[in-house]
Design an enzyme around this catalytic site. Structure first.
Site, PDB file in Angstrom:
ATOM      1  N   GLY A  54       0.855  -1.186   0.000  1.00  0.00           N
ATOM      2  CA  GLY A  54       0.000   0.000   0.000  1.00  0.00           C
ATOM      3  C   GLY A  54       0.888   1.233   0.000  1.00  0.00           C
ATOM      4  N   ALA A  55       0.630   2.159  -0.911  1.00  0.00           N
ATOM      5  CA  ALA A  55       1.558   3.277  -1.102  1.00  0.00           C
ATOM      6  C   ALA A  55       1.922   4.023   0.186  1.00  0.00           C
ATOM      7  CB  ALA A  55       0.979   4.230  -2.157  1.00  0.00           C
ATOM      8  N   ASP A 243      -1.455   4.696  -6.210  1.00  0.00           N
ATOM      9  CA  ASP A 243      -0.037   4.623  -5.864  1.00  0.00           C
ATOM     10  C   ASP A 243       0.741   5.807  -6.397  1.00  0.00           C
ATOM     11  OD1 ASP A 243      -1.264   1.771  -6.295  1.00  0.00           O
ATOM     12  OD2 ASP A 243       0.341   1.575  -4.816  1.00  0.00           O
TER      13      ASP A 243
HETATM   14  C1  LIG Z   1      -3.711   3.492  -0.340  1.00  0.00           C
HETATM   15  S1  LIG Z   1      -2.602   2.909  -1.518  1.00  0.00           S
HETATM   16  C2  LIG Z   1      -3.303   1.387  -1.899  1.00  0.00           C
HETATM   17  C3  LIG Z   1      -2.855   0.895  -3.228  1.00  0.00           C
HETATM   18  O1  LIG Z   1      -1.679   0.102  -3.094  1.00  0.00           O
HETATM   19  C4  LIG Z   1      -1.958  -1.169  -3.630  1.00  0.00           C
HETATM   20  O2  LIG Z   1      -0.888  -1.751  -4.272  1.00  0.00           O
HETATM   21  P1  LIG Z   1      -0.079  -2.949  -3.541  1.00  0.00           P
HETATM   22  O3  LIG Z   1      -1.059  -3.787  -2.786  1.00  0.00           O
HETATM   23  O4  LIG Z   1       0.589  -3.654  -4.701  1.00  0.00           O
HETATM   24  O5  LIG Z   1       0.933  -2.250  -2.647  1.00  0.00           O
HETATM   25  C5  LIG Z   1      -3.081  -0.921  -4.604  1.00  0.00           C
HETATM   26  O6  LIG Z   1      -2.622  -0.336  -5.798  1.00  0.00           O
HETATM   27  C6  LIG Z   1      -3.909   0.021  -3.806  1.00  0.00           C
HETATM   28  O7  LIG Z   1      -4.877   0.747  -4.485  1.00  0.00           O
END
Ligand SMILES: CSC[C@H]1O[C@H](OP(=O)(O)O)[C@H](O)[C@@H]1O
Length: 366
Positions: A54-55, A243
């Protein structure tokens, strides 16, 4: 947020004042395990392996990673080495670069003797700032949900979300979920369509787990279901996380987001993106061509991990051996498909002028 009556964040400084605790998200929803991060290398591994993801959470973890590095060696070389290690973990979420820049800005001017304390202080501020920002996002997004509810009194407000932009993707509250939690807690009848979000199933494994623990009504759906639901008037609004957002409002998010935005546009369903301002990258304006899209291990597509009837966690292969696999982790939704950006400073149009006026300090590249 609360888990079985206990309040948790996704990451925290342990009582020892130096090590970092984090929920191991790779094991949810089957096991709730807390990991302990005790070095910058461990912080980098946690980001790379998606123990944390999560970003905003990636940014906060990197900030604590720098603090852990300073405990070992507070020199300029060690600071640069820590940032080099951490920036190489995942390329797409801009929050990682933002957090490392903040740590460099806080530490570089200081004598080595002051850097450890300052590093933990700045990392703690970044974490607290994320929580405060997400609460603001929640308030601004709540107004959108209230407006929808007012137009359909006595009926459910059906919200579609993709991947996990919940409290697990941030330090707390989440971005896309913050308005949902606030609306639910205010007694507004919300229901969430949860995209499972292949291949890592952040929606099925994390968003559904979060919403279930908070008592928010929800339905997990296969990723390709959203368009059908929108065609049949079963989605009032889509709210997703991101992100990286470019200066002109292009939105990079988990793979499949672009397809949901197209379906929403075709069915006149409002499509909102929730984000904290550290997710805005004012240095670029063409998301499709300028945002690096992470390609992850093919095993993520080739296999599924779950719990057997007798409680064992097992991984099985679902793709024939020898079949080539591509695993793009993100895509870019052009600003023209975005109804609005829910930020800590209000709901903004997905366009350069709105973003630069709302965040002049960021836009000027301070
Ligand atoms: C609030 S940012 C969440 C965003 O991050 C996720 O990516 P990942 O699980 O690969 O880190 C996804 O894009 C979410 O929307």
């Amino acid at each position: 947020m609360k888990v079985d009556g206990r309040h948790f964040r996704s990451i925290w400084l342990e009582p020892d004042g130096w090590s970092v605790g984090a929920i191991d998200q790779r094991l949810l929803p089957h096991e709730f395990v807390v990991a302990r991060i005790e070095s910058v290398e461990a912080a980098a591994d946690a980001i790379r392996t998606m123990l944390v993801r999560g970003a905003p959470l990636i940014g906060a973890t990197a900030a604590y990673g720098v603090a852990l590095a300073m405990r070992s060696d507070a020199s300029d070389a060690a600071l640069d080495q820590a940032c080099k290690l951490l920036i190489a973990t995942r390329p797409t979420a801009i929050n990682l670069k933002w957090a490392l820049k903040e740590m460099q800005r806080a530490l570089r001017p200081l004598p080595l003797s002051g850097r450890v304390e300052a590093a933990y202080a700045r990392a703690g501020e970044i974490a607290e700032q994320d929580v405060a920002i997400n609460k603001e996002i929640g308030q601004h997004g709540l107004a959108l949900i209230e407006a929808i509810a007012a137009k359909k009194p006595g009926e459910l407000v059906n919200i579609l979300t993709h991947c996990n932009a919940g409290w697990l993707a941030t330090v707390d509250w989440g971005t896309a979920t913050a308005p949902i939690y606030l609306a639910h807690d205010r007694g507004i009848a919300v229901h969430v369509w949860v995209d499972e979000t292949r291949p890592r199933n952040q929606g099925a494994s994390l968003t559904a787990w979060e919403l279930g623990h908070h008592g928010v009504p929800h339905t997990v759906i296969a990723d390709n279901t959203g368009g059908h639901l929108m065609q049949h008037g079963m989605v009032d609004v889509a709210i997703v996380g991101t992100d990286r957002v470019t200066a002109n409002g292009d939105v990079c998010n988990k793979i499949g987001t672009y397809l949901k935005a197209l379906a929403a546009h075709d069915n006149r369903v409002p499509f909102y993106v929730a984000l904290p301002s550290p997710t805005i990258d004012f240095s670029i304006d063409d998301g499709v061509r300028q945002i690096p899209i992470e390609q992850r291990a093919t095993e993520e597509v080739a296999t599924m991990t779950g719990r057997t009837a007798d409680g064992r966690i097992e991984t099985v292969r679902v793709v024939p051996e020898g079949s080539p696999i591509a695993n793009y982790a993100f895509d870019v939704t052009p600003a023209r498909l975005v109804t609005g950006l829910i930020t800590e400073r209000g709901v903004l149009k997905a366009e350069r002028n709105a973003l630069s006026c709302a965040f002049p300090d960021r836009a000027s590249g301070y």
